[in-house]
Design an enzyme around this catalytic site. Structure first.
Site, PDB file in Angstrom:
ATOM      1  N   ARG A 152      -7.238   4.760   3.608  1.00  0.00           N
ATOM      2  CA  ARG A 152      -6.233   4.263   4.548  1.00  0.00           C
ATOM      3  C   ARG A 152      -6.869   3.883   5.874  1.00  0.00           C
ATOM      4  NH1 ARG A 152      -0.949   8.200   3.270  1.00  0.00           N
ATOM      5  NH2 ARG A 152      -0.421   7.072   1.361  1.00  0.00           N
ATOM      6  N   TYR A 191      -1.118  -2.263   0.310  1.00  0.00           N
ATOM      7  CA  TYR A 191      -1.907  -1.353  -0.537  1.00  0.00           C
ATOM      8  C   TYR A 191      -2.389  -0.112   0.223  1.00  0.00           C
ATOM      9  CZ  TYR A 191      -6.407  -3.974   0.473  1.00  0.00           C
ATOM     10  OH  TYR A 191      -7.502  -4.584   0.998  1.00  0.00           O
ATOM     11  N   GLU A 192      -2.796   0.882  -0.519  1.00  0.00           N
ATOM     12  CA  GLU A 192      -3.102   2.207   0.042  1.00  0.00           C
ATOM     13  C   GLU A 192      -1.913   2.792   0.803  1.00  0.00           C
ATOM     14  OE1 GLU A 192      -5.551   3.890  -0.881  1.00  0.00           O
ATOM     15  OE2 GLU A 192      -6.670   2.273  -1.823  1.00  0.00           O
ATOM     16  N   GLY A 193      -0.721   2.521   0.307  1.00  0.00           N
ATOM     17  CA  GLY A 193       0.487   3.014   0.962  1.00  0.00           C
ATOM     18  C   GLY A 193       1.040   1.972   1.900  1.00  0.00           C
ATOM     19  N   GLN A 220       3.188   4.969   5.279  1.00  0.00           N
ATOM     20  CA  GLN A 220       2.454   5.497   6.448  1.00  0.00           C
ATOM     21  C   GLN A 220       3.433   6.103   7.448  1.00  0.00           C
ATOM     22  OE1 GLN A 220      -0.803   5.381   6.088  1.00  0.00           O
ATOM     23  NE2 GLN A 220      -0.552   4.080   4.276  1.00  0.00           N
TER      24      GLN A 220
END
Lengths: 596, 596
Positions: free
Chosen positions: B297, B438-440, B445
């Protein structure tokens, strides 16, 4: 169904916010009341939903292609455009004398939004044709009108606007294309024009190019530019088509979006000269072009609203279908459709509020244009003209800038799927990015707003509008609902921010141009924000009244909540933007150019 | 040169804002002072500028392709990755024991930004490999570490993260891939994983997949997920490669951006089961995966900064070259390069201010992570860990959200040229859109920020940070410059807005979750805005001191003006966002789901 025309919201805005009934009292529009509007919109919706919308993704997958001077459009476009013309949609607001339907701009605005939601690439062809028709109506000789207008209004021929050249983008004073007068009264045109939307294609029998060029010996700068009609095929006196003219497409662009719409490089006069016909008088071309540019700018603003609406509908559909995670409030013990999640709702509300706010703003402006043209009282015409002209850069600039955010949220709601092209959300994001650029970038709109629309009258127009906003505030204050109170508070703060910014702009435009123009786009965004928020505040008042009368309660409640959302999440930005305008010049002007 | 690494700004931030000298006092980092940093950054810049950046547009034109289970990357990528590994860049911050250079995260952060500016698609391969290395370092057995780490750190093998499945995106509790224990202690893996970045490619000898799956009989939900290593080729005891494992790429996605980076659908176990090795203990997979997710992240946040920097450089170049229109202040009587026009300067300043603000925020967070790992005092470690964890969702969420605006402005500065793909500005706009997903997603977040980072400690961390911000305000107040005063005023208002919002979030998270989470992303954006603005305020103080000492006056003046621009144009939005959070819930919660 990939698109459902928002007929209910359009009619609500026309009837309760933009004053369709008043428009229908204007001479010539007597038959254009709510019933006519409803019937026209229903028919328009059918064609766009059933025929034109399904071609949108096809156009992205298989864009217009170029080979040996010929442009082939996406399969289906040609037939769809034939239906569009046959249905009378090219002529909705054009004069009955030339085959049009003579309806108000207000009704036309709804039709234009629909075709752009259905398929922005497709819609550019009628959009540019509208502009060419406007220019001929404004300045063309009777002979030019007689020869060219009817086939264009019928959708058999299309029109283009040829302004840009490689060295002349935002700055039209640099136009170099030249026109040599001929003994027979025609001109021979020479030069290269770029970024010509639908400059070449296979959807019509003929293409009528409107071209800016300099007559031999004309003055430098914008005062030496003339406007010409230059048809792809020569037109005989009986209206039949003759020889091919010397204007040729040499390539089309490879673009990020609106891929189905061919963007041509046109070469004039490589084989002896393209025959052109002067429109109006020599050296007044830019003035005439502004007529068609204002219409086109308004229409591009509507494209922003249209692509926002389409992206919104797609996002709502996905949010209802996609199941992921439990609701944060514990109301369900299993994973729920993501529309249950507050942030997804917030994203959808943002998309919806921008779209409805900009639609209301555009429709109100369209009604003002109708009054500016047709009202019997000259003073009322003048007032409406001033309002409309103030609104054009806002409809163009604000609606398109916010469409970038709306289409971005449209991708975001889809998560990873949004980034996959086949999903279709990405197309709207890519398509929208041209809207803040063509027909004058947002900065060019802001220059217009600052210079011609604010500084020139010392801020009188904007102050007059703010007095009307205060009336709305007073109406809100007289209401008891929390929503009316919340909206009234934000509207008052937004109106004050606009007044402060306008005073800064009006007083500094001459003495401190760099400081004023450093805030020009923020000023446009602030003004657009307040105007759209104002129209949603007026919508809230109308919706509360309808609700009290028991009319369509679900729709009216949603309208009220949307107005409140806009006020608390979008209009609430206004004071911060004012600060950027009034206090923010040093951060721009003090930067040395070499330091970038 | 399409990219020039901003080494000067990076070193300024490291030395004067993020405290590199203090990092170099930590055990193990004694050789990692300013001289080392400068040398490493210079070397890193060369490889990225000369080798990796020129491949960026190539990758967009000729993306990774898939045929018969094999993925072929863009020509040149394989050779470039070999150079990347050989130069030691995969191992910058990894332990010396496994072949790394053991440098601080702060120096690594600069290196990661550079490779992502040079080529985001390329950089994803080392980025994911870093994550896999982190997970093995955290939870892998000595045997797994001994067998897998060195070739990964050397860049001979790459790593992947296999989380997502068609029904399990943001909600990992829905993971269905299963792992059957085998008598020899290994597991057989079965299932489908989607969106696997570099899940298959031709740039490395082997691919080490880290895979989330459920062991037979494991509990439902997130507490039944385990983490496995599953290599593409089996690894013999001597480190040589053995048979092909039963994990196969069945397709790659057709994406809007980062086209050179293959996004694979991986099928596990269609031919008897893919052999996997448990990482750590059963059912603790999500916990380990979070280690690598936090690193990833942070790195994705840096991707936002990186693509912003690249888009900024491109826009500046175009603005210097493109000549159009006279300056509004009449300072030139001919058309000027557009960088002279105030709105173009405003756009470039916006791009620059966001980029420098987010860079400073990320570097300060990286330095905190170094202290959290290596400081001898446990209390200092703990404080730095809390700060870092608060910053991760901001670095990820804020830097990527603003990169959408920055890359959009990058297109806008280019006008019509920006929309033509060959110009290259559009690629950055398309590439950037994945970063908020992506990656949350940004919402994920924000959930992290609201739940784990704000509500859980009742807002203590954010209040402690705000006390530090007040110290900066006091330092600004003690200065005489207009810039310091202007920045101090905005910083105080921003800090107060953040405190108000945090109080609302902390107090309501349990009782009114829908209202709080309706403001979760605005809260993230507000916090990110204030944190980046704060670091630029600290930059201003440092730059004024350097200026007073006569060091690099042009650079320092630009730094001061950039901080001031950020304060007046970006930080000035903070109070409005606070209003949206604190007052804006009704506009979301009152909307009936059926009304969308």
């Amino acid at each position: 169904m990939t698109y459902l025309a928002p007929v209910k919201d359009m009619l609500f805005v026309m009837n309760h916010v933009a004053g369709l009934e008043a428009v229908a009292t204007l001479p010539g529009f007597e038959d254009a009341g709510p019933d006519t509007a409803a019937a026209v919109l229903d028919e328009c919706a059918k064609l766009n939903q059933d025929v034109i919308a399904p071609l949108n993704w096809e156009g992205d997958k298989a864009p217009s292609s170029f080979k040996d001077g010929v442009v082939t459009t996406t399969a289906g476009f040609k037939e769809a455009f034939k239906q569009y013309g046959a249905g009378g949609w090219q002529g909705v607001h054009h004069p009955v004398d030339f085959g049009g339907q003579g309806l108000p701009k207000l009704i036309h605005a709804a039709c234009i939004e629909m075709v752009n939601s259905a398929n922005m690439s497709f819609a550019l062809c009628p959009l540019l044709t509208d502009g060419a028709i406007e220019a001929l109506l404004t300045a063309g000789s009777d002979e030019l009108k007689a020869r060219y207008l009817a086939p264009m209004v019928e959708g058999r021929w299309t029109g283009t606007m040829n302004l840009t050249e490689p060295q002349a983008g935002s700055d039209l004073s640099m136009v170099r294309s030249r026109a040599e007068p001929q003994p027979d009264g025609t001109y021979k045109l020479f030069g290269t024009k770029i970024y010509i939307t639908y400059g070449e294609h296979d959807m019509a029998e003929n293409i009528v190019h409107l071209v800016l060029a300099r007559v031999t010996g004309a003055p430098e700068g914008v005062k030496g530019i003339s406007l010409f009609v230059c048809p792809k095929y020569m037109v005989n006196a009986d209206g039949s088509l003759g020889a091919r003219n010397d204007v040729h497409c040499v390539s089309i662009e490879h673009k990020m979006g609106i891929k189905a719409s061919p963007t041509a490089v046109l070469q004039y006069g490589d084989h002896g000269g393209a025959i052109g016909y002067l429109v109006g008088q020599e050296n007044r071309g830019l003035e005439y072009m502004f007529v068609m540019m204002n219409a086109a700018r308004f229409a591009v603003g509507q494209q922003g609203i249209a692509v926002s609406e389409r992206a919104y509908q797609k996002a709502v559909q996905y949010a209802r279908d996609r199941v992921q995670s439990r609701p944060v409030d514990g109301s369900l013990n299993t994973a729920a459709p993501i529309i249950h999640h507050p942030d997804v709702k917030r994203m959808l509300m943002t998309m919806r509020a921008y779209t409805e706010g900009c639609r209301a703003m555009a429709f109100v402006a369209a009604a003002a244009l109708d009054a500016a043209h047709a009202h019997p009282d000259a003073a009322v015409r003048k007032q409406n003209q001033a309002f409309y002209e103030f609104m054009v850069p806002l409809v163009k600039g604000y609606s398109t800038e916010v469409s970038l955010e709306v289409t971005s949220l449209g991708v975001q709601v889809h998560g990873g799927m949004g980034f996959i092209e086949e999903t279709g959300a990405a197309q709207h994001y890519r398509d929208a990015k041209i809207l803040t650029i063509y027909e004058g970038t947002t900065a060019i709109q802001a220059n217009d707003l600052v210079g011609r629309k604010t500084a020139r009258d010392g801020g009188a127009t904007v102050r007059a509008i703010c007095e009307q906003i205060q009336d709305t505030e007073a109406q809100l204050a007289a209401r008891s609902s929390d929503a009316a109170k919340a909206v009234g508070k934000r509207l008052a703060a937004g109106r004050q921010a606009l007044l402060d910014a306008a005073a800064f702009i009006a007083s500094g435009a001459k003495g401190s141009p760099n400081a004023v123009f450093a805030g020009s786009v923020p000023y446009l965004m602030l003004a657009g924000n307040v105007m759209a928020g104002w129209q949603l505040a007026r919508s809230l008042i109308a919706a509360e009244d309808q609700l009290a009368a028991g009319n369509e309660p679900d729709f009216m409640r949603a309208k009220i909540t949307t107005a409140r959302f806009y006020a608390d999440h979008i209009l609430s930005k206004a004071p911060g933007v004012r600060d950027s305008i009034v206090d923010g010049a040093a951060g721009v002007t003090e930067m040395a150019l070499d330091a970038f």
